[in-house]
Design a protein around this motif. Structure first.
Motif, PDB file in Angstrom:
ATOM      1  N   ASN A 270       0.815  -1.192  -0.022  1.00 33.17           N
ATOM      2  CA  ASN A 270       0.112   0.184  -0.254  1.00 33.17           C
ATOM      3  C   ASN A 270       0.893   1.320   0.010  1.00 33.17           C
ATOM      4  O   ASN A 270       1.854   1.365   0.678  1.00 33.17           O
ATOM      5  CB  ASN A 270      -0.880   0.089   1.469  1.00 33.17           C
ATOM      6  CG  ASN A 270      -1.753  -1.120   1.277  1.00 33.17           C
ATOM      7  OD1 ASN A 270      -2.704  -1.353   0.241  1.00 33.17           O
ATOM      8  ND2 ASN A 270      -1.755  -1.799   2.406  1.00 33.17           N
ATOM      9  N   VAL A 271       0.446   2.272  -0.573  1.00 30.09           N
ATOM     10  CA  VAL A 271       1.191   3.546  -0.999  1.00 30.09           C
ATOM     11  C   VAL A 271       1.436   4.273   0.377  1.00 30.09           C
ATOM     12  O   VAL A 271       0.400   4.450   0.937  1.00 30.09           O
ATOM     13  CB  VAL A 271       0.825   4.304  -2.052  1.00 30.09           C
ATOM     14  CG1 VAL A 271       1.415   5.601  -2.025  1.00 30.09           C
ATOM     15  CG2 VAL A 271       0.815   3.718  -3.374  1.00 30.09           C
ATOM     16  N   ASN A 272       2.533   4.536   0.816  1.00 34.23           N
ATOM     17  CA  ASN A 272       2.728   5.300   2.136  1.00 34.23           C
ATOM     18  C   ASN A 272       3.809   6.254   1.961  1.00 34.23           C
ATOM     19  O   ASN A 272       5.003   5.732   1.937  1.00 34.23           O
ATOM     20  CB  ASN A 272       2.739   4.344   3.304  1.00 34.23           C
ATOM     21  CG  ASN A 272       2.477   5.330   4.661  1.00 34.23           C
ATOM     22  OD1 ASN A 272       2.919   6.504   4.760  1.00 34.23           O
ATOM     23  ND2 ASN A 272       2.227   4.719   5.764  1.00 34.23           N
ATOM     24  N   PRO A 273       3.701   7.487   1.873  1.00 38.18           N
ATOM     25  CA  PRO A 273       4.724   8.401   1.840  1.00 38.18           C
ATOM     26  C   PRO A 273       5.826   8.339   3.155  1.00 38.18           C
ATOM     27  O   PRO A 273       6.828   8.742   2.965  1.00 38.18           O
ATOM     28  CB  PRO A 273       4.224   9.906   1.735  1.00 38.18           C
ATOM     29  CG  PRO A 273       2.966   9.803   2.356  1.00 38.18           C
ATOM     30  CD  PRO A 273       2.592   8.350   2.112  1.00 38.18           C
ATOM     31  N   GLU A 274       5.289   8.015   4.165  1.00 40.09           N
ATOM     32  CA  GLU A 274       6.133   7.941   5.518  1.00 40.09           C
ATOM     33  C   GLU A 274       7.024   6.654   5.491  1.00 40.09           C
ATOM     34  O   GLU A 274       7.938   6.390   6.437  1.00 40.09           O
ATOM     35  CB  GLU A 274       5.422   8.094   6.645  1.00 40.09           C
ATOM     36  CG  GLU A 274       4.722   9.418   6.521  1.00 40.09           C
ATOM     37  CD  GLU A 274       3.982   9.949   7.749  1.00 40.09           C
ATOM     38  OE1 GLU A 274       3.761   8.920   8.605  1.00 40.09           O
ATOM     39  OE2 GLU A 274       3.435  10.860   7.549  1.00 40.09           O
ATOM     40  N   VAL A 275       6.986   5.520   4.721  1.00 44.13           N
ATOM     41  CA  VAL A 275       7.438   4.219   4.664  1.00 44.13           C
ATOM     42  C   VAL A 275       8.501   4.213   3.607  1.00 44.13           C
ATOM     43  O   VAL A 275       7.750   4.179   2.268  1.00 44.13           O
ATOM     44  CB  VAL A 275       6.446   3.127   4.910  1.00 44.13           C
ATOM     45  CG1 VAL A 275       7.346   1.999   4.882  1.00 44.13           C
ATOM     46  CG2 VAL A 275       5.426   3.309   6.184  1.00 44.13           C
ATOM     47  N   ALA A 276       9.639   4.733   3.653  1.00 40.52           N
ATOM     48  CA  ALA A 276      10.768   4.501   2.643  1.00 40.52           C
ATOM     49  C   ALA A 276      10.743   3.142   2.081  1.00 40.52           C
ATOM     50  O   ALA A 276      10.823   2.112   2.756  1.00 40.52           O
ATOM     51  CB  ALA A 276      11.927   4.980   3.126  1.00 40.52           C
ATOM     52  N   HIS A 277      11.156   2.903   1.011  1.00 43.89           N
ATOM     53  CA  HIS A 277      11.608   1.842   0.393  1.00 43.89           C
ATOM     54  C   HIS A 277      12.939   1.519   0.989  1.00 43.89           C
ATOM     55  O   HIS A 277      13.908   2.759   0.991  1.00 43.89           O
ATOM     56  CB  HIS A 277      11.707   1.982  -1.182  1.00 43.89           C
ATOM     57  CG  HIS A 277      12.312   0.740  -2.071  1.00 43.89           C
ATOM     58  ND1 HIS A 277      13.641   0.427  -2.088  1.00 43.89           N
ATOM     59  CD2 HIS A 277      11.627  -0.246  -2.650  1.00 43.89           C
ATOM     60  CE1 HIS A 277      13.680  -0.607  -2.770  1.00 43.89           C
ATOM     61  NE2 HIS A 277      12.399  -1.232  -3.059  1.00 43.89           N
ATOM     62  N   PRO A 278      13.451   0.378   0.953  1.00 45.61           N
ATOM     63  CA  PRO A 278      15.012   0.181   1.685  1.00 45.61           C
ATOM     64  C   PRO A 278      16.071   1.031   0.758  1.00 45.61           C
ATOM     65  O   PRO A 278      16.869   1.457   1.242  1.00 45.61           O
ATOM     66  CB  PRO A 278      15.253  -1.197   1.517  1.00 45.61           C
ATOM     67  CG  PRO A 278      14.053  -1.969   1.526  1.00 45.61           C
ATOM     68  CD  PRO A 278      12.965  -0.822   0.623  1.00 45.61           C
ATOM     69  N   ARG A 279      15.730   1.605  -0.390  1.00 40.34           N
ATOM     70  CA  ARG A 279      16.669   2.045  -1.281  1.00 40.34           C
ATOM     71  C   ARG A 279      16.445   3.592  -1.872  1.00 40.34           C
ATOM     72  O   ARG A 279      17.094   4.069  -2.159  1.00 40.34           O
ATOM     73  CB  ARG A 279      17.162   1.394  -2.571  1.00 40.34           C
ATOM     74  CG  ARG A 279      18.159   0.146  -2.149  1.00 40.34           C
ATOM     75  CD  ARG A 279      18.540  -0.975  -3.311  1.00 40.34           C
ATOM     76  NE  ARG A 279      17.374  -1.733  -4.059  1.00 40.34           N
ATOM     77  CZ  ARG A 279      17.034  -1.658  -5.044  1.00 40.34           C
ATOM     78  NH1 ARG A 279      17.855  -0.925  -5.962  1.00 40.34           N
ATOM     79  NH2 ARG A 279      16.153  -2.284  -5.586  1.00 40.34           N
ATOM     80  N   TRP A 280      15.313   4.065  -1.180  1.00 43.98           N
ATOM     81  CA  TRP A 280      14.830   5.364  -1.715  1.00 43.98           C
ATOM     82  C   TRP A 280      13.635   5.788  -0.935  1.00 43.98           C
ATOM     83  O   TRP A 280      12.803   5.133  -0.459  1.00 43.98           O
ATOM     84  CB  TRP A 280      14.621   5.599  -3.132  1.00 43.98           C
ATOM     85  CG  TRP A 280      13.581   4.546  -3.926  1.00 43.98           C
ATOM     86  CD1 TRP A 280      12.228   4.863  -4.012  1.00 43.98           C
ATOM     87  CD2 TRP A 280      13.632   3.205  -4.387  1.00 43.98           C
ATOM     88  NE1 TRP A 280      11.336   3.949  -4.241  1.00 43.98           N
ATOM     89  CE2 TRP A 280      12.566   2.785  -4.921  1.00 43.98           C
ATOM     90  CE3 TRP A 280      14.568   2.758  -4.667  1.00 43.98           C
ATOM     91  CZ2 TRP A 280      12.221   1.842  -5.551  1.00 43.98           C
ATOM     92  CZ3 TRP A 280      14.650   1.342  -5.296  1.00 43.98           C
ATOM     93  CH2 TRP A 280      13.322   0.974  -5.863  1.00 43.98           C
ATOM     94  N   SER A 281      13.363   7.125  -0.918  1.00 45.71           N
ATOM     95  CA  SER A 281      12.061   7.840  -0.163  1.00 45.71           C
ATOM     96  C   SER A 281      11.035   7.547  -0.941  1.00 45.71           C
ATOM     97  O   SER A 281      10.965   7.475  -2.142  1.00 45.71           O
ATOM     98  CB  SER A 281      12.633   9.156  -0.058  1.00 45.71           C
ATOM     99  OG  SER A 281      11.357   9.868   0.492  1.00 45.71           O
ATOM    100  N   GLN A 282      10.113   7.357  -0.342  1.00 48.05           N
ATOM    101  CA  GLN A 282       8.538   7.216  -1.000  1.00 48.05           C
ATOM    102  C   GLN A 282       7.911   8.645  -0.633  1.00 48.05           C
ATOM    103  O   GLN A 282       6.806   8.416  -1.167  1.00 48.05           O
ATOM    104  CB  GLN A 282       7.861   6.158  -0.588  1.00 48.05           C
ATOM    105  CG  GLN A 282       8.339   4.841  -1.038  1.00 48.05           C
ATOM    106  CD  GLN A 282       8.201   4.404  -2.508  1.00 48.05           C
ATOM    107  OE1 GLN A 282       8.337   5.398  -3.350  1.00 48.05           O
ATOM    108  NE2 GLN A 282       8.433   3.156  -2.954  1.00 48.05           N
ATOM    109  N   ALA A 283       8.645   9.705  -0.311  1.00 49.43           N
ATOM    110  CA  ALA A 283       7.661  10.964   0.131  1.00 49.43           C
ATOM    111  C   ALA A 283       7.116  11.604  -0.939  1.00 49.43           C
ATOM    112  O   ALA A 283       6.031  12.175  -0.871  1.00 49.43           O
ATOM    113  CB  ALA A 283       8.707  11.904   0.878  1.00 49.43           C
ATOM    114  N   SER A 284       7.780  11.683  -2.128  1.00 49.17           N
ATOM    115  CA  SER A 284       7.061  12.197  -3.276  1.00 49.17           C
ATOM    116  C   SER A 284       7.190  11.498  -4.536  1.00 49.17           C
ATOM    117  O   SER A 284       7.983  10.411  -4.694  1.00 49.17           O
ATOM    118  CB  SER A 284       7.860  13.716  -3.392  1.00 49.17           C
ATOM    119  OG  SER A 284       9.260  13.348  -3.748  1.00 49.17           O
ATOM    120  N   GLU A 285       6.787  12.079  -5.651  1.00 49.56           N
ATOM    121  CA  GLU A 285       6.700  11.389  -7.067  1.00 49.56           C
ATOM    122  C   GLU A 285       7.024  12.032  -8.106  1.00 49.56           C
ATOM    123  O   GLU A 285       6.432  13.411  -8.139  1.00 49.56           O
ATOM    124  CB  GLU A 285       5.416  10.312  -7.178  1.00 49.56           C
ATOM    125  CG  GLU A 285       4.198  11.351  -7.193  1.00 49.56           C
ATOM    126  CD  GLU A 285       2.966  10.810  -6.521  1.00 49.56           C
ATOM    127  OE1 GLU A 285       3.010  10.082  -5.340  1.00 49.56           O
ATOM    128  OE2 GLU A 285       1.890  10.801  -7.341  1.00 49.56           O
TER     129      GLU A 285
END
Ligand SMILES: Nc1nc2c(c(=O)[nH]1)N[C@H]1C(S)=C(S)[C@@H](COP(=O)(O)O)O[C@H]1N2
Ligand SMILES: [Mo]
Length: 320
Positions: A270-285
């Motif tokens: 599920n998409v969540n900006p606060e939970v980063a992928h182990p190799r990059w941030s998911q905060a923005s797109e």
């Protein structure tokens, strides 16, 4: 238009792609010349596709506007993840080789009666509508697509699952003679066919959409024709393309990406900006086809529809 496209392509998706084979830059630039050919192929297909007269379908008023500009067709149909063909974003020419008629879908597993249904019979039995959805790839880019298709929940009713069915498992074709990425040797570590899954509760939600068209026409092959799934609140890898089999299971299916790298790609995704992928941030797109970088929203902004599905499941890795 050219500038817009070139900018979109030059943005650094290579820095965040999950694959470990990065795009060859010269091949990448050369692919640009194929756009005109695609437009021609697309037109020819729209004329010959036996389902062409079903499009455009009426718009579902609840999903007529995704709150952002629709991504131009030319960009969307030529910038794709479809590892069956190759690991670059430029698979649209190779994907044209996929035969999409005849095409049938097997429905099996924990159902009253397993069946195989031809795609055009399935299209006749389902209620087609258009929905504009946001799509957020795990690689931190996003797009907006006017899909045509039918609710997954309607398909589930057709399949008549038994009470023992707890999950829905989707499977893509396995045609190494057509799809070079599936040839043994080339990416032989990849666990073909591509598989994805959702829970029965998720499948019964209003949002999951079985997609057969886009932009008021039959779906381009690059985007998953003749049948793909779209789950707008989950990372894009869950939205499996080229579906040939839907199985109802008592065990949780293990997806293609989960099998390749479970520490980075899980079942829930599920998409969540606060939970980063182990190799990059998911905060923005990055908004595909533009220079814009925008904040990512929890559940890709679809929380009002889906958040309740996950109540009491805080111990599950819901966001990877
Ligand atoms: N069969 C199959 N389905 C797939 C993929 C794939 O490689 N193979 N890639 C996924 C990923 S990572 C994304 S972001 C979307 C891309 O859909 P699009 O090409 O329509 O943009 O398809 C998903 N479905
Ligand atoms: Mo993705």
């Amino acid at each position: 238009m050219n500038i817009l496209r070139r900018r979109g392509w030059e943005l650094p998706e290579r820095l965040v792609t999950p694959e470990h084979v990065f795009l060859n830059r010269r091949a990448f630039l050369a692919a640009g010349t194929g756009i005109a050919a695609l437009a021609v192929a697309g037109r020819a297909r729209a004329e010959t596709d036996p389902s062409a007269s079903l499009y455009p379908a009426s718009v579902n008023p609840a999903f007529k506007d995704a709150g952002r500009d629709v991504t131009p067709f030319e960009i969307n149909s030529t910038y794709n993840n479809y590892y069956e063909f190759n690991t670059s974003k430029r698979i649209y020419e190779q994907a044209e080789a996929l035969p999409i008629r005849p095409w049938s879908v097997v429905i099996d597993g924990e159902v009253e009666k397993p069946v195989t249904i031809a795609i055009d019979d399935l299209l006749k039995r389902m209620t087609l509508e258009e929905r504009v959805y946001r799509h957020r790839c795990v690689e931190a880019w996003s797009m907006v697509v006017p899909w045509t298709g039918f609710a997954l929940s309607e398909f589930v009713s057709l399949a008549k699952p038994l009470a023992s069915a707890k999950f829905v498992r989707f499977e893509t074709f396995n045609l190494p003679d057509v799809a070079a990425g599936q040839k043994p040797g080339l990416f032989s570590s990849m666990p073909w066919p591509y598989v994805e899954g959702v829970t029965i509760a998720e499948a019964g939600n209003e949002l999951p959409f079985m997609v057969t068209g886009a932009y008021g026409k039959p779906l381009p092959k690059s985007m998953g024709a003749p049948l793909r799934l779209h789950l707008p609140w989950k990372y894009g890898f869950k939205s499996i393309k080229g579906i040939v089999r839907v199985s109802f299971t008592s065990e949780r299916p293990i997806g293609f990406w989960e099998q390749l790298q479970a520490s980075e790609y899980g079942f829930w995704a599920n998409v969540n900006p606060e939970v980063a992928h182990p190799r990059w941030s998911q905060a923005s797109e990055r908004v595909l086809g533009t220079d814009e970088q925008i904040p990512t929203q929890l559940f890709n902004g679809y929380g009002e529809y889906v958040a309740a599905l996950y109540a009491g499941m805080e111990k599950e890795p819901l966001y990877m």
